[in-house]
Scaffold this active site. Structure first.
Site, PDB file in Angstrom:
ATOM      1  N   TYR A 162     -72.466  87.089-128.518  1.00  0.00           N
ATOM      2  CA  TYR A 162     -72.635  88.451-127.898  1.00  0.00           C
ATOM      3  C   TYR A 162     -73.160  88.616-126.428  1.00  0.00           C
ATOM      4  CZ  TYR A 162     -74.924  93.256-127.664  1.00  0.00           C
ATOM      5  OH  TYR A 162     -75.501  94.326-127.554  1.00  0.00           O
ATOM      6  N   ALA A 163     -74.085  87.809-125.946  1.00  0.00           N
ATOM      7  CA  ALA A 163     -74.411  87.813-124.492  1.00  0.00           C
ATOM      8  C   ALA A 163     -73.338  87.368-123.672  1.00  0.00           C
ATOM      9  CB  ALA A 163     -75.676  86.860-124.319  1.00  0.00           C
TER      10      ALA A 163
HETATM   11  P1  NDP Z   1     -75.088 101.259-133.560  1.00  0.00           P
HETATM   12  O1  NDP Z   1     -75.082 100.133-134.388  1.00  0.00           O
HETATM   13  O2  NDP Z   1     -76.204 102.303-133.722  1.00  0.00           O
HETATM   14  O3  NDP Z   1     -73.836 101.771-133.198  1.00  0.00           O
HETATM   15  C1  NDP Z   1     -72.593 100.957-133.290  1.00  0.00           C
HETATM   16  C2  NDP Z   1     -71.454 102.117-132.944  1.00  0.00           C
HETATM   17  O4  NDP Z   1     -70.383 101.034-133.155  1.00  0.00           O
HETATM   18  C3  NDP Z   1     -71.588 102.634-134.297  1.00  0.00           C
HETATM   19  O5  NDP Z   1     -70.933 103.770-134.251  1.00  0.00           O
HETATM   20  C4  NDP Z   1     -70.418 101.653-135.208  1.00  0.00           C
HETATM   21  O6  NDP Z   1     -69.436 102.583-136.073  1.00  0.00           O
HETATM   22  C5  NDP Z   1     -69.275 101.142-133.999  1.00  0.00           C
HETATM   23  N1  NDP Z   1     -68.799 100.226-134.351  1.00  0.00           N
HETATM   24  C6  NDP Z   1     -69.009  98.882-134.561  1.00  0.00           C
HETATM   25  N2  NDP Z   1     -67.640  98.180-134.676  1.00  0.00           N
HETATM   26  C7  NDP Z   1     -66.909  98.934-134.827  1.00  0.00           C
HETATM   27  C8  NDP Z   1     -65.395  98.698-134.657  1.00  0.00           C
HETATM   28  N3  NDP Z   1     -64.990  97.413-135.325  1.00  0.00           N
HETATM   29  N4  NDP Z   1     -64.531  99.835-134.871  1.00  0.00           N
HETATM   30  C9  NDP Z   1     -65.227 101.033-134.555  1.00  0.00           C
HETATM   31  N5  NDP Z   1     -66.430 101.247-134.260  1.00  0.00           N
HETATM   32  C10 NDP Z   1     -67.243 100.038-134.546  1.00  0.00           C
HETATM   33  O7  NDP Z   1     -75.835 100.375-132.256  1.00  0.00           O
HETATM   34  P2  NDP Z   1     -75.914 101.025-130.869  1.00  0.00           P
HETATM   35  O8  NDP Z   1     -75.712 102.512-130.594  1.00  0.00           O
HETATM   36  O9  NDP Z   1     -77.191 100.536-130.248  1.00  0.00           O
HETATM   37  O10 NDP Z   1     -74.777 100.322-130.043  1.00  0.00           O
HETATM   38  C11 NDP Z   1     -74.019 100.981-129.088  1.00  0.00           C
HETATM   39  C12 NDP Z   1     -73.790 100.053-127.843  1.00  0.00           C
HETATM   40  O11 NDP Z   1     -75.020  99.727-127.228  1.00  0.00           O
HETATM   41  C13 NDP Z   1     -73.095  98.756-128.174  1.00  0.00           C
HETATM   42  O12 NDP Z   1     -72.283  98.328-127.412  1.00  0.00           O
HETATM   43  C14 NDP Z   1     -74.425  97.735-127.809  1.00  0.00           C
HETATM   44  O13 NDP Z   1     -74.056  96.514-128.050  1.00  0.00           O
HETATM   45  C15 NDP Z   1     -75.119  98.168-126.855  1.00  0.00           C
HETATM   46  N6  NDP Z   1     -76.491  97.901-126.895  1.00  0.00           N
HETATM   47  C16 NDP Z   1     -77.304  98.326-127.929  1.00  0.00           C
HETATM   48  C17 NDP Z   1     -78.708  98.025-127.819  1.00  0.00           C
HETATM   49  C18 NDP Z   1     -79.802  98.471-128.663  1.00  0.00           C
HETATM   50  O14 NDP Z   1     -80.923  98.041-128.278  1.00  0.00           O
HETATM   51  N7  NDP Z   1     -79.674  99.298-129.584  1.00  0.00           N
HETATM   52  C19 NDP Z   1     -79.255  97.099-126.611  1.00  0.00           C
HETATM   53  C20 NDP Z   1     -78.353  96.894-125.668  1.00  0.00           C
HETATM   54  C21 NDP Z   1     -76.577  97.192-125.883  1.00  0.00           C
HETATM   55  P3  NDP Z   1     -69.100 102.132-137.536  1.00  0.00           P
HETATM   56  O15 NDP Z   1     -70.121 101.005-138.034  1.00  0.00           O
HETATM   57  O16 NDP Z   1     -68.928 103.284-137.980  1.00  0.00           O
HETATM   58  O17 NDP Z   1     -67.907 101.401-137.345  1.00  0.00           O
END
Ligand code: NDP
Length: 279
Positions: A162-163
């Site tokens: 991931y990193a």
């Molecule tokens: P959430 O898990 O709350 O949201 C992630 C979103 O990504 C969901 O809407 C999920 O939708 C979607 N997603 C994941 N895989 C897929 C896929 N294959 N196709 C379509 N949609 C996908 O996490 P966050 O809101 O925290 O994450 C948002 C971003 O922020 C990410 O890029 C994460 O890496 C980054 N981030 C988050 C941190 C944290 O502490 N929360 C820290 C640093 C970065 P669904 O499951 O419906 O597919």
């Protein structure tokens, strides 16, 4: 006039967390918004949240799809153009630290986990950028990518792939920004620290366990100096700032860190040297 009136935004990963919050803020600020995710129920929650805030159905396009599939990416672009005619802003937000089903962390994680992690956090961003580029050239639009503090320079031994994916995303963002600015397209990035979202649950942690982790980190100043885990809107507001040409036009290929101070803390500072000296 709302500041994004007449603008159309695609926000990947808007069925939860940061993406959901950004979708709500963009819609409340006048934008046409394409929301998307794989989970239909959660995506409908986002849609209802936006509608209940007073935004008209005509400003929303909701697409259940997997952003790592070519068909899903094409559907996002086509349905957005069919409904709104143009694309002005792409937010590449979908991402996750994909867990190893065998509970393995670190260097022993399978190569299949590496591929899945890179596919979601990097390749899908590359593919969406390529597919949206001609439309952003037409509108002189913006791209905002969502990275993470795990991109470095500190090590992340528990979630190496991931990193690695987020570090690569940051170089991709810088290089793309310089390649695309000749066409009038701006590309930037936000780098969040710990934010209370569905992120840990997506890693397989039960809700209660995730809550416990967020509280623990917030209670330890050497983890989050500001003493509180971030809220999705803390990051969403930065996404809107970077997508707003009036406010951020001279920022090209940069990253804004929003982490409550986490990355400024060095482990050795959590010990009092005078106490050690006296002991
Ligand atoms: P959430 O898990 O709350 O949201 C992630 C979103 O990504 C969901 O809407 C999920 O939708 C979607 N997603 C994941 N895989 C897929 C896929 N294959 N196709 C379509 N949609 C996908 O996490 P966050 O809101 O925290 O994450 C948002 C971003 O922020 C990410 O890029 C994460 O890496 C980054 N981030 C988050 C941190 C944290 O502490 N929360 C820290 C640093 C970065 P669904 O499951 O419906 O597919």
């Amino acid at each position: 006039m709302p500041r994004f009136f007449g603008k159309t935004v695609i926000i990947t990963g808007s069925s939860n967390g940061i993406g959901r919050s950004a979708a709500l803020l963009f819609a409340q600020d006048g934008a046409n918004v394409t929301i998307t995710g794989r989970n239909a129920e959660r995506l409908e929650e986002t849609r209802q949240l936006i509608l209940k805030s007073g935004v008209s159905e005509s400003h929303l396009n909701s697409v259940v799809t997997d952003v790592t599939t070519s068909g899903g990416q094409d559907l996002l672009v086509k349905s957005t153009l069919d409904k709104f005619g143009k694309i002005h802003i792409l937010v590449n937000n979908a991402g996750a630290a994909i867990p190893d089903p065998n509970g393995v962390f670190g260097t022993d994680q399978g190569v299949d986990i590496y591929h899945k992690t890179m596919h979601l956090n990097l390749q899908a961003v590359i593919e969406m950028t390529q597919k949206v580029k001609p439309h952003l050239m037409e509108t002189k639009g913006e791209i905002v990518n969502v990275s993470s503090i795990v991109a470095g320079p500190q090590a992340s031994p528990k979630s190496i792939y991931y990193a690695t994916a987020k570090a690569a995303l940051e170089q991709y963002t810088r290089s793309t920004a310089i390649d695309l600015i000749q066409h009038g397209i701006r590309v930037n990035l936000v780098r969040p620290g710990i934010v209370e979202t569905g992120f840990m649950t997506a890693m397989g942690m039960p809700d209660e366990g995730a809550k416990k982790c967020y509280n623990f980190l917030a209670d330890h100043k050497e983890c989050i100096p500001v003493g509180v885990a971030g809220k999705p809107e803390d990051i969403a507001n930065i996404i809107l700032f970077l997508a707003d040409r009036k406010l951020s036009s001279y920022i090209i290929g940069q990253s804004i860190v929003a982490d409550g101070g986490s990355t400024l803390v060095m482990g050795m500072q959590s010990h009092n040297m005078m106490d050690i000296f006296k002991s």
